[in-house]
Design an enzyme around this catalytic site. Structure first.
Site, short mmCIF file in Angstrom:
data_model
loop_
_atom_site.label_atom_id
_atom_site.label_comp_id
_atom_site.label_asym_id
_atom_site.label_seq_id
_atom_site.Cartn_x
_atom_site.Cartn_y
_atom_site.Cartn_z
N HIS A 78 68.03 43.16 71.86
CA HIS A 78 66.74 43.56 71.28
C HIS A 78 66.72 43.31 69.77
CE1 HIS A 78 63.10 46.19 71.04
NE2 HIS A 78 63.58 46.43 69.83
N GLU A 79 67.70 43.80 69.07
CA GLU A 79 67.71 43.65 67.60
C GLU A 79 67.84 42.18 67.23
OE1 GLU A 79 66.68 46.23 66.34
OE2 GLU A 79 67.25 47.61 67.94
N MET A 110 68.57 48.91 64.10
CA MET A 110 67.54 48.37 63.23
C MET A 110 67.80 46.91 62.90
SD MET A 110 64.80 48.89 61.62
CE MET A 110 64.03 47.54 60.75
N GLU A 111 66.73 46.11 63.00
CA GLU A 111 66.83 44.65 62.96
C GLU A 111 66.81 44.06 61.55
OE1 GLU A 111 64.10 46.42 64.16
OE2 GLU A 111 62.23 45.44 63.56
N1 PHE Z 1 62.75 48.74 64.76
C1 PHE Z 1 63.82 49.41 65.46
C2 PHE Z 1 63.91 48.76 66.82
O1 PHE Z 1 63.04 48.83 67.62
C3 PHE Z 1 63.62 50.86 65.68
C4 PHE Z 1 63.66 51.70 64.46
C5 PHE Z 1 62.48 52.23 63.96
C6 PHE Z 1 64.84 52.01 63.87
C7 PHE Z 1 62.49 53.02 62.84
C8 PHE Z 1 64.87 52.83 62.78
C9 PHE Z 1 63.68 53.34 62.27
O2 PHE Z 1 64.80 48.10 67.13
ZN ZN Z 2 62.57 46.96 68.19
#
Ligand code: PHE
Ligand code: ZN
Length: 850
Positions: free
Chosen positions: A290-291, A256-257
């Site tokens: 990605h993050e 998670m970013e």
């Molecule tokens: N936004 C995160 C990603 O794509 C994915 C994610 C969604 C993580 C929901 C946790 C909860 O990198």
């Molecule tokens: Zn993402």
């Protein structure tokens, strides 16, 4: 009450929030079962909003107090949150709530994992922390105070002050609540630094539990590579003085970013040669990138509402795919992405869960973190780049960053920068965001002695809620070859915009051979009525590495389909062409390893279903095994050579070259093990000094019906390592014979280390069960019942992971009446479970509507 009542939310109903936030101060007094959260939020009326209702989300909160401008507020509890009457002027909202992180097994909001506190707020977890307008278009600067006994207390942004049991953080960048994060625990850091292109020094850390500190070096390097790449390729610099990554063992997704404080599933960041495979290393590198890339595509520019999820995810996946292609081999990366797309997104788009890249409605947004939003969303960006060209793409993306920095944006905003900077009308292209389903591209050829014509047509089968579709813009990359294999026309992009369209190529004295949809230039199903000879020619000669691989894949596919439907023997032309490619040392090892692969059993089931034939999982399994055995026999002399030639002396390195060699050697080993009873695999197992070789050897042994001893030794050696033990659990199911899959799985659920509360472990076992095609669909129905039983057990504990895993049943309509009846009974059983979560309920309802 567990959840707010299920209601459907529509994209068309968007309205802005009635208030603007001028600052958020939060104080956390940590205690496992009774954490107090104090909030102080400055609101002022939003002049652009028509709905002036003061509604704050809130879920599972115990309200201690609430005040407006210092006076106790008259708060009304409503569905999903609270309402209050507020002044028509700026005011300060203050509240204190109590929450229980210890008992938060859903892993959403503030929860505990192995004694450490951590948060997960995307998409709608922040409302489980405090009352707040928990929607991505409300952005604010946060100041966070943490009081707790843990050694390390982290939140977003930069540290303001820190002392024993206390820390204060400030994030200067306005952000939506879903990017909030807090971590507290007795953690160790692996430090690093990065100097940005403008000369600013950024401190980097990877925080882990004691014992994991020797598994951080690779992730740190990947982070630095990502920071550099985003500067070089997109001109994007990091914008804080500190970047923290934390590894947690209990996490629903990959990572998670959160701004300045990325939280990672430990499986997506921890790596060492002894415990991680080459595949793990590669995945970790991509996820870290990605993050990190989300810092610009997601955080600095975020989404107006959750319908725009693909705005950040499609683009960020596209960017991480570019990064991997640049750092490693571009053709290998492209083939891997297409395999993933066909493996996960195509089945989704061909079944009851089919939805557009930008959905029009949802009940539970957690159910839309899908292969369609992510992977098809990335393909759409790739097509846009193909259509406008590299330079115009860069210019448009620069304009996007200039124009929308600090915004909560939409797909319309994204397309507008392309229209404005290129002058192109993207009205038709936009259908890629609203149409569901996978278009079929049909090709017919014509030649008159001079002019070669390609007649292209497109159509998309009906999908849920979409019966008829308008033609889409499909960029079709085409090259022409002469019969001796020379390229007579380099790759051109044909723009198919009509239902049917013809493209003429003049001045060809001999009939050219087309190579169509090069580099997989669009996420479509290509239908081309060509014979084996043509495919074999392309397998030998295509100058486009993707299509060369694809030609082999199509031969394998046709061979398998013929075996399944008519009992035909494996295709000799395929084996011959494949042999030539495998012998060609000018091709890199990773590419040849991919060539040796063949369509998965579930892919074959999907193809049969589309052709109107009911797939028989047993027959598919047998044909797949037969083809592997045929390869083992046909390449009896070649395989040992490939194995030997790709052994590596010297230290392990997870780079493209080393991992490519290991993948080819291991692919060879898996075929050799079909004829030597696992002798060579046992040798490899005994001397393996890295997980890639160790796990592959164990896998081959189990596949050969051997490996009992090694399996026990492996457990003995690795019982203290959670991530390696996940592999141990999975592998036994993956390599079980179809009629034993349910039994083996049941036995593993009784193992003392099986813990359904840990999503990685649950997925290691139940994911392997559902991905073993012949085992999951065994005619006894035992695997269906077993999966349903565990989904029912997990739902009250962790709805999000339960709901995601329901997709194992999404293909139920493909199969014969007996299997359909069994699967439908299990779906009913889940649906009729008392207090089923909103997440799982929505998934099951959609799947049953097939
Ligand atoms: N936004 C995160 C990603 O794509 C994915 C994610 C969604 C993580 C929901 C946790 C909860 O990198
Ligand atoms: Zn993402």
């Amino acid at each position: 009450m567990r959840d707010a009542a299920p209601t459907t939310i529509f994209l068309k109903d968007y309205t802005p929030f009635g208030f603007i936030i001028d600052g958020v101060e939060l104080t956390f007094r940590l205690a496992p079962k009774a954490t107090r959260v104090l909030s102080r939020i400055k609101f002022r009326p939003n002049p652009d909003a028509t709905d002036k209702r003061f509604f704050l989300h809130g879920e599972s909160l115990t309200r201690i107090s609430a005040a407006i401008d210092g006076k106790s507020a008259d708060v009304r509890d409503v569905d999903g949150g609270i309402e209050a009457d507020v002044p028509d002027a700026p005011f300060v909202w203050e509240a204190e709530v109590e929450i229980n992180p210890q008992d938060n097994t859903a892993l959403e909001g503030l929860y505990m994992s192995n004694g450490m506190y951590c948060t997960q707020c995307e998409a709608e977890g922040f409302r489980k922390i405090t009352y707040y307008p928990d929607r991505p278009d409300v952005m604010a600067a946060f100041e966070v105070t943490i009081e707790g006994n843990e050694k390390v207390l982290l939140s977003n942004g930069n540290p303001l002050s820190q002392s024993q049991g206390f820390a204060k953080w400030q994030d200067p960048w306005p952000k939506p609540a879903y990017l909030f994060a807090l971590v507290a625990g007795d953690l160790l850091n692996h430090p690093g630094t990065f100097t940005t292109k403008s000369g600013r020094q950024v401190d980097l850390n990877i925080w882990v539990r004691p014992g994991d500190e020797n598994k951080c070096a690779f992730g740190m390097q990947a982070l630095k590579d990502s920071m550099k790449w985003d500067e070089d390729v997109y001109g994007r610099e990091y914008d804080l003085d500190l970047f923290n990554i934390v590894a947690v063992d209990d996490f629903n997704m990959g990572a998670m970013e959160n701004k300045g404080l990325n939280v990672f599933n430990s499986s997506c960041v921890l790596a060492s040669p002894e415990t991680s495979t080459d595949g793990n290393f590669e995945r970790i590198e991509a996820i870290i990138a990605h993050e990190y890339f989300h810092n610009w595509t997601g955080n600095r520019i975020t989404c107006r509402d959750w319908f725009q999820l693909c705005l950040k995810e499609g683009l960020t996946v596209y960017r991480d795919q570019q990064f991997t292609a640049d750092l490693r081999s571009a053709p290998v990366a492209r083939i891997s992405n297409v395999l993933a797309l066909r493996g996960r997104q195509f089945p989704e788009d061909q079944g009851p869960l089919s939805h557009p890249v930008r959905p029009k409605s949802f009940q539970e947004i957690n159910n839309f973190y899908t292969a369609t939003v992510y992977e098809k969303g990335a393909e759409v960006i790739g097509m846009l780049k193909t259509l406008v060209g590299d330079a115009a793409y860069s210019k448009a993306v620069d304009l996007y960053f200039d124009r929308h920095d600090g915004d909560a944006a939409t797909i319309e905003d994204w397309l507008q920068v392309f229209e404005d900077s290129t002058g192109r009308d993207l009205g038709q292209f936009k259908r890629w965001y609203s149409h569901s389903g996978t278009p079929r591209l049909t090709v017919r050829e014509e030649y008159d002695g001079d002019t070669f014509t390609l007649h292209l047509s497109q159509s998309t089968a009906p999908t849920p809620g979409q019966d008829e579709k308008l033609p889409q813009v499909i960029p079709v990359a085409v090259g022409l070859l002469s019969p001796n294999g020379d390229e007579v026309m380099a790759t051109q992009i044909l723009e198919l915009t009509e239902a049917e369209q013809s493209f003429r190529f003049e001045g060809h004295a001999t009939r050219p051979i087309p190579s169509i949809l090069r580099d997989f230039s669009a996420p479509v199903i290509l239908e081309q009525d060509i014979d084996k000879t043509r495919r074999a020619f392309l397998l030998a000669h295509d100058t486009d590495p993707f299509n060369r691989w694809e030609a082999g894949r199509m031969l394998a596919r046709e061979s398998l389909l013929a075996s399944i439907t008519t009992g035909a023997a494996p295709d000799a032309a395929y084996l011959e062409g494949l042999g030539a490619v495998l012998r060609d040392d000018t091709l890199d090892a990773a590419y040849r390893a991919l060539m040796l692969g063949q369509p998965t059993q579930s892919e074959l089931a999907g193809l049969l279903h589309e052709a109107g034939i009911t797939p028989d999982p047993e027959a598919i399994h047998t044909a797949s095994e037969d083809l592997r055995n045929a390869k083992a026999a046909a390449f009896g002399d070649l395989l040992p050579v490939l194995y030997q030639d790709n052994q590596i002396d010297g230290p392990y390195s997870p780079d493209a070259d080393g991992s490519g060699k290991r993948s080819l050697a291991n692919a060879a080993l898996s075929l050799i093990s079909r004829t030597d009873g696992g002798a060579l695999a046992a040798e490899q197992y005994a001397k393996a000094d890295n997980m890639t070789l160790q796990l592959a050897a164990l896998s081959c042994l189990l596949d050969a019906g051997a490996g009992k001893e090694q399996l026990a030794a492996f457990e003995q050696q690795w019982h203290g390592d959670r991530l390696v033990m996940d592999k141990w659990f999975s592998l036994q199911i993956m390599q079980a014979k179809p009629d034993q899959v349910a039994e083996v799985t049941t036995r593993l659920t009784q193992h003392p280390d099986f813990d359904m509360k840990n999503p990685n472990r649950f997925r290691a076992v139940m994911g392997a069960l559902s991905m073993h095609h012949a085992g999951f669909h065994h005619k006894s129905g035992a695997a269906y019942a077993l999966l349903a039983e565990w989904l029912i057990k997990l739902d009250p504990v962790n709805p999000q992971t339960t709901a995601r895993m329901c997709s194992a049943f999404q293909t139920w309509k493909r199969y014969d009446p007996a299997r359909q009846t069994m699967m439908s009974a299990e779906l009913d059983r889940i649906a009729n479970t008392k207090d089923l979560s909103r997440d799982t309920n929505e998934m099951i309802t959609r799947i049953r509507s097939a």
